[in-house]
Design a protein around this motif. Structure first.
Motif, PDB file in Angstrom:
ATOM      1  N   ASP A  39       0.799  -1.229   0.000  1.00 28.22           N
ATOM      2  CA  ASP A  39       0.000   0.000   0.000  1.00 28.22           C
ATOM      3  C   ASP A  39       0.834   1.283   0.000  1.00 28.22           C
ATOM      4  N   SER A  51      -0.755   1.874  -6.004  1.00 26.10           N
ATOM      5  CA  SER A  51      -0.218   1.095  -4.896  1.00 26.10           C
ATOM      6  C   SER A  51      -0.605  -0.363  -5.096  1.00 26.10           C
ATOM      7  N   PRO A  53      -1.426  -3.859  -2.916  1.00 25.68           N
ATOM      8  CA  PRO A  53      -1.653  -4.435  -1.588  1.00 25.68           C
ATOM      9  C   PRO A  53      -0.680  -5.585  -1.329  1.00 25.68           C
TER      10      PRO A  53
END
Length: 74
Positions: A39, A51, A53
């Motif tokens: 992130d 971003s 995860p």
């Protein structure tokens, strides 16, 4: 929020580079896998934040490991 598409490249030193496509404009941003954090936002040239995860980073690491194994590199 759409997740960005990514691909893995190995440089001449066999370091994994993630090529991330911006979900808004599809511009490709290159970043070394080892320098990415879950992130952690990257800024695309269009101004969008990109971003990945933790699950996407884990998948990228698995893909990089598979590529290295195919080339018998460790």
């Amino acid at each position: 929020m759409k997740l960005p598409r990514f691909d893995i490249d190995l440089d001449k030193h066999y370091k994994a580079t993630v090529v991330i496509a911006c979900p808004q404009c599809s511009h490709q941003t290159r970043q070394h896998l080892a320098s990415l954090a879950p992130d952690q936002p990257l800024r695309c040239s269009c101004g969008a934040d990109i971003s990945m995860p933790g699950s996407a980073l884990a998948a990228a690491q698995q893909q990089a490991d598979a590529i290295k194994a195919a080339y018998h590199v460790r």
